[in-house]
Write a protein that holds these residues in place. Structure first.
Motif, PDB file in Angstrom:
ATOM      1  N   UNK A   4       0.835  -1.207   0.000  1.00 65.71           N
ATOM      2  CA  UNK A   4       0.000   0.000   0.000  1.00 65.71           C
ATOM      3  C   UNK A   4       0.868   1.255   0.000  1.00 65.71           C
ATOM      4  N   UNK A   5       1.933   1.250   0.813  1.00 58.92           N
ATOM      5  CA  UNK A   5       2.838   2.407   0.869  1.00 58.92           C
ATOM      6  C   UNK A   5       3.536   2.618  -0.476  1.00 58.92           C
ATOM      7  N   UNK A   6       3.965   1.493  -1.097  1.00 63.93           N
ATOM      8  CA  UNK A   6       4.623   1.583  -2.400  1.00 63.93           C
ATOM      9  C   UNK A   6       3.685   2.160  -3.451  1.00 63.93           C
ATOM     10  N   UNK A   7       2.432   1.692  -3.448  1.00 66.42           N
ATOM     11  CA  UNK A   7       1.449   2.190  -4.415  1.00 66.42           C
ATOM     12  C   UNK A   7       1.165   3.668  -4.186  1.00 66.42           C
ATOM     13  N   UNK A   8       1.128   4.082  -2.920  1.00 74.53           N
ATOM     14  CA  UNK A   8       0.883   5.501  -2.622  1.00 74.53           C
ATOM     15  C   UNK A   8       2.043   6.351  -3.138  1.00 74.53           C
ATOM     16  N   UNK A   9       3.277   5.852  -2.938  1.00 73.23           N
ATOM     17  CA  UNK A   9       4.444   6.570  -3.444  1.00 73.23           C
ATOM     18  C   UNK A   9       4.367   6.716  -4.961  1.00 73.23           C
ATOM     19  N   UNK A  10       4.023   5.604  -5.640  1.00 72.98           N
ATOM     20  CA  UNK A  10       3.928   5.623  -7.093  1.00 72.98           C
ATOM     21  C   UNK A  10       2.853   6.606  -7.537  1.00 72.98           C
ATOM     22  N   UNK A  11       1.719   6.598  -6.844  1.00 72.74           N
ATOM     23  CA  UNK A  11       0.623   7.504  -7.174  1.00 72.74           C
ATOM     24  C   UNK A  11       1.050   8.964  -6.998  1.00 72.74           C
ATOM     25  N   UNK A  12       1.750   9.255  -5.894  1.00 72.72           N
ATOM     26  CA  UNK A  12       2.236  10.626  -5.662  1.00 72.72           C
ATOM     27  C   UNK A  12       3.158  11.066  -6.793  1.00 72.72           C
TER      28      UNK A  12
END
Length: 71
Positions: A10-18
Motif C-alpha cells: 500500500x505504501x509503495x502504491x501511494x508513493x507511485x501515485x504521488x
C-alpha cells in the motif's frame, strides 16, 4: 527514509501515485521536436565543452602535483 523492501504494498502504491500526480503536470512534447532542439543546443555549446576540447593543464585542479619516487 524507509527502504523500499521494508514498505508495504500500500505504501509503495501511494508513493507511485504521488509520483504520477507530479508527472502528469509535466508539459509533454514530441521527441522528434525536442531531439532536434537538444542536438542544436549541444552543437552550439560544443566549443565551450571541456569534455570535448579538453582542459588546459594550468587550469586543471585535478592534475598530478608532482611525481613520486621510490628509492
Amino acid at each position: 527514509g524507509a527502504m523500499a523492501q521494508d514498505m508495504t504494498e500500500k505504501e509503495l502504491l501511494k508513493m507511485e501515485l504521488d509520483q504520477l500526480k507530479k508527472e502528469v503536470k509535466n508539459e509533454r512534447q514530441m521527441v522528434s521536436k525536442t531531439g532536434k532542439e537538444i542536438k542544436e543546443y549541444i552543437e552550439s555549446m560544443a566549443g565551450e565543452d571541456p569534455l570535448l576540447k579538453g582542459v588546459p593543464e594550468d587550469k586543471n585542479p585535478f592534475k598530478e602535483k608532482g611525481g613520486c619516487t621510490i628509492s
